[in-house]
Write a protein that holds these residues in place. Structure first.
Motif, mmCIF file in Angstrom:
data_model
loop_
_atom_site.group_PDB
_atom_site.id
_atom_site.type_symbol
_atom_site.label_atom_id
_atom_site.label_comp_id
_atom_site.label_asym_id
_atom_site.label_seq_id
_atom_site.Cartn_x
_atom_site.Cartn_y
_atom_site.Cartn_z
ATOM 1 N N ARG A 210 8.316 -2.735 -24.561
ATOM 2 C CA ARG A 210 6.853 -2.644 -24.543
ATOM 3 C C ARG A 210 6.196 -3.987 -24.868
ATOM 4 N NH1 ARG A 210 6.320 1.381 -29.775
ATOM 5 N NH2 ARG A 210 6.829 -0.136 -31.403
ATOM 6 N N ASP A 211 6.801 -4.780 -25.756
ATOM 7 C CA ASP A 211 6.233 -6.088 -26.077
ATOM 8 C C ASP A 211 6.422 -7.067 -24.923
ATOM 9 O OD1 ASP A 211 5.468 -5.168 -28.551
ATOM 10 O OD2 ASP A 211 7.242 -5.938 -29.588
ATOM 11 N N TYR A 212 7.573 -6.985 -24.269
ATOM 12 C CA TYR A 212 7.836 -7.848 -23.121
ATOM 13 C C TYR A 212 6.866 -7.550 -21.984
ATOM 14 C CZ TYR A 212 10.140 -9.482 -18.865
ATOM 15 O OH TYR A 212 10.404 -10.067 -17.653
ATOM 16 N N VAL A 213 6.676 -6.267 -21.670
ATOM 17 C CA VAL A 213 5.787 -5.890 -20.567
ATOM 18 C C VAL A 213 4.347 -6.283 -20.883
ATOM 19 C CG1 VAL A 213 4.872 -3.960 -19.229
ATOM 20 C CG2 VAL A 213 7.291 -4.020 -19.823
ATOM 21 N N ARG A 214 3.939 -6.055 -22.107
ATOM 22 C CA ARG A 214 2.567 -6.413 -22.498
ATOM 23 C C ARG A 214 2.342 -7.922 -22.375
ATOM 24 N NH1 ARG A 214 -1.505 -3.933 -25.394
ATOM 25 N NH2 ARG A 214 -2.908 -5.296 -26.559
ATOM 26 N N ALA A 215 3.301 -8.705 -22.846
ATOM 27 C CA ALA A 215 3.174 -10.159 -22.759
ATOM 28 C C ALA A 215 3.139 -10.617 -21.309
ATOM 29 C CB ALA A 215 4.335 -10.825 -23.497
ATOM 30 N N LEU A 216 3.991 -10.033 -20.479
ATOM 31 C CA LEU A 216 4.040 -10.410 -19.073
ATOM 32 C C LEU A 216 2.743 -10.032 -18.355
ATOM 33 C CD1 LEU A 216 5.858 -11.558 -16.824
ATOM 34 C CD2 LEU A 216 6.639 -9.224 -16.393
ATOM 35 N N ALA A 217 2.236 -8.834 -18.636
ATOM 36 C CA ALA A 217 1.005 -8.378 -17.988
ATOM 37 C C ALA A 217 -0.177 -9.268 -18.356
ATOM 38 C CB ALA A 217 0.723 -6.928 -18.380
ATOM 39 N N TRP A 218 -0.270 -9.634 -19.631
ATOM 40 C CA TRP A 218 -1.391 -10.473 -20.053
ATOM 41 C C TRP A 218 -1.249 -11.898 -19.547
ATOM 42 C CZ3 TRP A 218 -6.061 -9.376 -21.178
ATOM 43 C CH2 TRP A 218 -6.378 -8.133 -21.739
ATOM 44 N N ARG A 219 -0.023 -12.407 -19.464
ATOM 45 C CA ARG A 219 0.149 -13.751 -18.916
ATOM 46 C C ARG A 219 -0.320 -13.794 -17.466
ATOM 47 N NH1 ARG A 219 -1.260 -17.921 -19.591
ATOM 48 N NH2 ARG A 219 -0.576 -17.647 -21.750
ATOM 49 N N LYS A 220 0.011 -12.775 -16.691
ATOM 50 C CA LYS A 220 -0.439 -12.722 -15.296
ATOM 51 C C LYS A 220 -1.954 -12.547 -15.226
ATOM 52 C CE LYS A 220 3.819 -11.073 -13.138
ATOM 53 N NZ LYS A 220 3.903 -12.196 -12.184
ATOM 54 N N ALA A 221 -2.497 -11.731 -16.134
ATOM 55 C CA ALA A 221 -3.946 -11.526 -16.155
ATOM 56 C C ALA A 221 -4.668 -12.823 -16.501
ATOM 57 C CB ALA A 221 -4.301 -10.434 -17.163
ATOM 58 N N TYR A 222 -4.145 -13.547 -17.492
ATOM 59 C CA TYR A 222 -4.770 -14.813 -17.877
ATOM 60 C C TYR A 222 -4.735 -15.816 -16.725
ATOM 61 C CZ TYR A 222 -4.629 -13.240 -22.765
ATOM 62 O OH TYR A 222 -4.809 -12.551 -23.936
ATOM 63 N N SER A 223 -3.636 -15.831 -15.985
ATOM 64 C CA SER A 223 -3.530 -16.750 -14.849
ATOM 65 C C SER A 223 -4.575 -16.423 -13.791
ATOM 66 C CB SER A 223 -2.124 -16.670 -14.242
ATOM 67 O OG SER A 223 -1.146 -17.073 -15.178
ATOM 68 N N ALA A 224 -4.775 -15.133 -13.543
ATOM 69 C CA ALA A 224 -5.761 -14.716 -12.547
ATOM 70 C C ALA A 224 -7.182 -14.996 -13.023
ATOM 71 C CB ALA A 224 -5.597 -13.234 -12.238
ATOM 72 N N VAL A 225 -7.425 -14.766 -14.308
ATOM 73 C CA VAL A 225 -8.768 -14.945 -14.856
ATOM 74 C C VAL A 225 -9.139 -16.419 -14.927
ATOM 75 C CG1 VAL A 225 -10.164 -14.649 -16.950
ATOM 76 C CG2 VAL A 225 -8.754 -12.779 -16.125
#
Length: 231
Positions: A210-225
């Motif tokens: 769950r920590d890995y997925v959350r970190a990965l999802a937010w890293r991708k979100a930050y890149s898009a934002v």
């Protein structure tokens, strides 16, 4: 062959994601429909979206799943269908739900195609491993973000992301810059992967799914934002 020979969780040559969905009503109804349509069913349920099979079999499963799925969409949902008269037209989760028609159809297809060999050993929680799992990321070969309120799930993340986008650009930038702890999660997993791959090390398993997925999802979100912040 990558991690195949080194990963601590082994897979059979024929393996399917085995994450629970549905209930006794669901399973009984699927067996009944399979019989009605002339398909064998070995009572192996909870087969999820991931199929680890040879390419020829994957095409067979996909083709039969499509045929059965079309039948489901036309004939197995709605107030006029015997046995589910009390349910909405789209059904009701987890009892009987139109949104997972592909899972229902694939379950029947897989049970039919492998009717003489399929057993519970062919289900694996290492495939379609739930994204909210507190197990080590190295217990999963493939991660599935499910539809539920658990941490981490895709709908909960969508709510967090919408809230993040309501912030002023300068505040979003500050949060992106201060995301070091999340980036460290990804760095730790990558570092462990390299040790396993290059040095045959045994993973310590400190990072959970769950920590890995959350970190990965937010890293991708930050890149898009980042592109939004340029405006």
């Amino acid at each position: 062959m990558g991690l195949i020979g080194k990963h601590q969780t082994k897979l059979l040559p024929m393996q399917f994601g085995g994450i629970a969905h549905g209930n006794d009503f669901t399973h009984k109804r699927l067996r009944k429909i399979a019989k009605k349509l002339g398909y064998n069913h070995s009572s192996i349920h909870n087969l999820c979206s991931t199929w680890l099979v040879n390419p020829h079999d994957s095409v067979k499963i996909a083709n039969l799943t499509t045929i059965i799925g079309k039948h489901f969409l036309k004939h197995e949902f709605g107030h006029n269908v015997p046995g589910i008269e009390d349910l909405p037209d789209i059904g009701e989760w987890p009892k009987w739900w139109r949104g997972v028609t592909s899972l229902y159809a694939a379950e029947i297809a897989i049970n039919h195609i492998y009717s003489s060999t399929l057993g519970h050993q062919h289900e694996s929680t290492a495939l379609d491993h739930p994204s909210y799992s507190a197990e080590s990321v190295w217990n999963a070969w493939h991660i599935h973000c499910l539809h539920n309120p658990e941490y981490f799930a895709k709908f909960a993340h969508r709510k967090e992301l919408r809230k993040f986008l309501e912030h002023q650009p300068e505040d979003r930038i500050k949060e992106i810059v201060n995301a070091g702890s999340r980036d460290m999660v990804l760095f730790e997993v990558l570092n462990e992967y390299e040790k396993i791959q290059m040095k045959n090390a045994i993973p310590n398993g400190k990072i959970v799914v769950r920590d890995y997925v959350r970190a990965l999802a937010w890293r991708k979100a930050y890149s898009a934002v980042g592109a939004i912040n340029l405006d």
